[in-house]
Design a protein around this motif. Sequence first.
Motif, PDB file in Angstrom:
ATOM      1  N   PRO A 136     -62.837  50.549   7.844  1.00  0.00           N
ATOM      2  CA  PRO A 136     -64.076  50.389   7.078  1.00  0.00           C
ATOM      3  C   PRO A 136     -65.243  49.857   7.899  1.00  0.00           C
ATOM      4  CG  PRO A 136     -62.202  49.482   5.863  1.00  0.00           C
ATOM      5  CD  PRO A 136     -61.716  49.772   7.253  1.00  0.00           C
ATOM      6  N   SER A 137     -64.975  49.171   9.002  1.00  0.00           N
ATOM      7  CA  SER A 137     -66.063  48.607   9.806  1.00  0.00           C
ATOM      8  C   SER A 137     -66.764  49.658  10.660  1.00  0.00           C
ATOM      9  CB  SER A 137     -65.528  47.495  10.721  1.00  0.00           C
ATOM     10  OG  SER A 137     -64.863  48.045  11.852  1.00  0.00           O
ATOM     11  N   GLY A 138     -66.143  50.826  10.812  1.00  0.00           N
ATOM     12  CA  GLY A 138     -66.717  51.854  11.671  1.00  0.00           C
ATOM     13  C   GLY A 138     -66.539  51.579  13.150  1.00  0.00           C
ATOM     14  N   GLY A 139     -65.803  50.527  13.489  1.00  0.00           N
ATOM     15  CA  GLY A 139     -65.659  50.182  14.892  1.00  0.00           C
ATOM     16  C   GLY A 139     -64.547  50.909  15.594  1.00  0.00           C
ATOM     17  N   ALA A 140     -63.437  51.129  14.899  1.00  0.00           N
ATOM     18  CA  ALA A 140     -62.272  51.736  15.530  1.00  0.00           C
ATOM     19  C   ALA A 140     -61.720  52.827  14.617  1.00  0.00           C
ATOM     20  CB  ALA A 140     -61.207  50.660  15.809  1.00  0.00           C
ATOM     21  N   GLY A 141     -60.511  53.284  14.943  1.00  0.00           N
ATOM     22  CA  GLY A 141     -59.816  54.217  14.076  1.00  0.00           C
ATOM     23  C   GLY A 141     -60.534  55.526  13.855  1.00  0.00           C
ATOM     24  N   THR A 187     -64.731  43.317  12.116  1.00  0.00           N
ATOM     25  CA  THR A 187     -64.857  43.201  13.569  1.00  0.00           C
ATOM     26  C   THR A 187     -64.037  42.040  14.126  1.00  0.00           C
ATOM     27  OG1 THR A 187     -66.845  41.810  13.377  1.00  0.00           O
ATOM     28  CG2 THR A 187     -67.171  44.198  13.537  1.00  0.00           C
ATOM     29  N   VAL A 188     -63.484  41.216  13.237  1.00  0.00           N
ATOM     30  CA  VAL A 188     -62.676  40.072  13.678  1.00  0.00           C
ATOM     31  C   VAL A 188     -61.210  40.455  13.852  1.00  0.00           C
ATOM     32  CG1 VAL A 188     -61.920  37.731  13.106  1.00  0.00           C
ATOM     33  CG2 VAL A 188     -64.267  38.460  12.598  1.00  0.00           C
ATOM     34  N   GLY A 189     -60.650  41.221  12.895  1.00  0.00           N
ATOM     35  CA  GLY A 189     -59.243  41.577  12.989  1.00  0.00           C
ATOM     36  C   GLY A 189     -58.801  42.427  11.810  1.00  0.00           C
ATOM     37  N   GLY A 209     -67.341  39.146  14.699  1.00  0.00           N
ATOM     38  CA  GLY A 209     -66.285  39.330  15.681  1.00  0.00           C
ATOM     39  C   GLY A 209     -66.748  40.068  16.920  1.00  0.00           C
ATOM     40  N   GLN A 210     -65.957  41.059  17.314  1.00  0.00           N
ATOM     41  CA  GLN A 210     -66.237  41.800  18.529  1.00  0.00           C
ATOM     42  C   GLN A 210     -67.466  42.697  18.393  1.00  0.00           C
ATOM     43  OE1 GLN A 210     -62.229  43.616  18.711  1.00  0.00           O
ATOM     44  NE2 GLN A 210     -62.004  42.613  20.694  1.00  0.00           N
ATOM     45  N   HIS A 211     -68.005  43.079  19.541  1.00  0.00           N
ATOM     46  CA  HIS A 211     -69.096  44.038  19.572  1.00  0.00           C
ATOM     47  C   HIS A 211     -68.556  45.427  19.216  1.00  0.00           C
ATOM     48  CE1 HIS A 211     -71.145  40.785  21.568  1.00  0.00           C
ATOM     49  NE2 HIS A 211     -72.237  41.516  21.776  1.00  0.00           N
ATOM     50  N   LEU A 212     -69.450  46.308  18.787  1.00  0.00           N
ATOM     51  CA  LEU A 212     -69.112  47.693  18.500  1.00  0.00           C
ATOM     52  C   LEU A 212     -69.763  48.590  19.546  1.00  0.00           C
ATOM     53  CD1 LEU A 212     -69.635  47.882  14.622  1.00  0.00           C
ATOM     54  CD2 LEU A 212     -67.584  47.208  15.902  1.00  0.00           C
ATOM     55  N   PRO A 213     -69.052  49.586  20.040  1.00  0.00           N
ATOM     56  CA  PRO A 213     -69.680  50.544  20.962  1.00  0.00           C
ATOM     57  C   PRO A 213     -70.770  51.334  20.245  1.00  0.00           C
ATOM     58  CG  PRO A 213     -67.271  50.729  20.980  1.00  0.00           C
ATOM     59  CD  PRO A 213     -67.628  49.885  19.798  1.00  0.00           C
ATOM     60  N   ASP A 214     -71.826  51.678  20.965  1.00  0.00           N
ATOM     61  CA  ASP A 214     -72.849  52.577  20.428  1.00  0.00           C
ATOM     62  C   ASP A 214     -72.511  53.981  20.916  1.00  0.00           C
ATOM     63  OD1 ASP A 214     -74.991  54.018  19.590  1.00  0.00           O
ATOM     64  OD2 ASP A 214     -76.517  52.823  20.630  1.00  0.00           O
ATOM     65  N   ARG A 215     -71.806  54.728  20.095  1.00  0.00           N
ATOM     66  CA  ARG A 215     -71.333  56.054  20.515  1.00  0.00           C
ATOM     67  C   ARG A 215     -72.442  57.100  20.533  1.00  0.00           C
ATOM     68  NH1 ARG A 215     -67.630  53.295  17.238  1.00  0.00           N
ATOM     69  NH2 ARG A 215     -65.810  52.700  18.442  1.00  0.00           N
ATOM     70  N   PHE A 216     -73.576  56.755  19.951  1.00  0.00           N
ATOM     71  CA  PHE A 216     -74.729  57.657  19.978  1.00  0.00           C
ATOM     72  C   PHE A 216     -75.824  57.092  20.878  1.00  0.00           C
ATOM     73  CE2 PHE A 216     -72.702  58.609  15.830  1.00  0.00           C
ATOM     74  CZ  PHE A 216     -72.397  59.942  16.063  1.00  0.00           C
ATOM     75  N   ALA A 238     -51.330  47.036  18.685  1.00  0.00           N
ATOM     76  CA  ALA A 238     -51.879  45.779  18.161  1.00  0.00           C
ATOM     77  C   ALA A 238     -53.388  45.904  18.089  1.00  0.00           C
ATOM     78  CB  ALA A 238     -51.488  44.603  19.057  1.00  0.00           C
ATOM     79  N   SER A 239     -54.003  45.085  17.245  1.00  0.00           N
ATOM     80  CA  SER A 239     -55.458  45.064  17.170  1.00  0.00           C
ATOM     81  C   SER A 239     -56.013  44.278  18.347  1.00  0.00           C
ATOM     82  CB  SER A 239     -55.907  44.421  15.856  1.00  0.00           C
ATOM     83  OG  SER A 239     -55.679  43.017  15.902  1.00  0.00           O
ATOM     84  N   GLY A 240     -57.335  44.311  18.483  1.00  0.00           N
ATOM     85  CA  GLY A 240     -57.959  43.552  19.559  1.00  0.00           C
ATOM     86  C   GLY A 240     -57.697  42.067  19.450  1.00  0.00           C
ATOM     87  N   ARG A 241     -57.507  41.569  18.224  1.00  0.00           N
ATOM     88  CA  ARG A 241     -57.217  40.145  18.017  1.00  0.00           C
ATOM     89  C   ARG A 241     -55.756  39.824  18.307  1.00  0.00           C
ATOM     90  NH1 ARG A 241     -58.389  37.738  12.105  1.00  0.00           N
ATOM     91  NH2 ARG A 241     -56.671  39.173  11.596  1.00  0.00           N
ATOM     92  N   GLY A 242     -54.915  40.872  18.314  1.00  0.00           N
ATOM     93  CA  GLY A 242     -53.494  40.661  18.541  1.00  0.00           C
ATOM     94  C   GLY A 242     -52.639  40.890  17.324  1.00  0.00           C
TER      95      GLY A 242
END
Length: 285
Positions: A21-26, A53-55, A265-272, A116-120
């Motif tokens: 749902p965060s649009g960061g991964a997956g 973005t935290v976990g 939490g973590q930063h998100l890549p700017d894919r555009f 695992a997620s970035g948080r572990g």
Amino acid sequence: MNQYLARLPPPMVLTFAACDPSGGAGLQADLMTIAALGCHPLSVTTALTVQDTVGVASVLAIDADCVEDQARTLLEDMPVAAFKIGLLGSVENLAVIAEILADYPGVPLVLDPVLASGRGDELADQEMISGLREILLPLTTVLTPNTLEARRLATADYDADDDDHPTLADCAQRLLSFGCAYVLLTGTHDSSPRVVNRLYGGAGGGLVRSDAWDRLPATYHGSGCTLASALAAQLAIGLPVSEATRAAQEYTWLALAAGFRAGMGQHLPDRFFQMHQARGGRLDG
């Protein structure tokens, strides 16, 4: 009017992944990356997640029959130039996806082993890891583990607290012995000043290329998804594995360097990032 009707479709990349749902991964990360690189993204949802973005708070696997129906319906309608696999959700999903992909041996497959997620947060148990080794790796063109994932996949009795680990080169050879054609070991989890990614495989099974990138100060949600999807897109376009690997890394590094912190939490890549740079940057400058 006819000139528009005659346009050929772009290469199509089918990703199997979980909804983030965060649009960061997956799934969301895959779709953005594939589209940004000029391919048309197709998707099969393997799981629904509660995360930010935290976990990751929870994962709800999609029923394997539904996963199969999603994939078969798409594959009967449209030609796919590359596959990408992320979070599988369940061993049942793993088995049905392997069965589907076995019907398309000529189509390259990029496998991002999301353990695992970035948080572990743990996202794969030992049964899932065994299934990856035995069922999916023999179908894989390029496996893209970080160093922690590589050691877990390569070592049956892996213990993170044990200092007697095999070398990463040995891990790459073990992973290749399971049947995948190439292994791209990423150095994102190392403590070195530069991130060094190494591609192993090919006819001799040795080191094919090594690429080093300046380590960015932030941590990123979805960096592995971005790299694997970018690699699948480059293979779909028709680049050989070595060239596709270099191009995917460059795109990923630039997306991370242009990234932003959307939450706590973590930063998100700017894919555009290319589009944003062409427009003079994001609205916040």
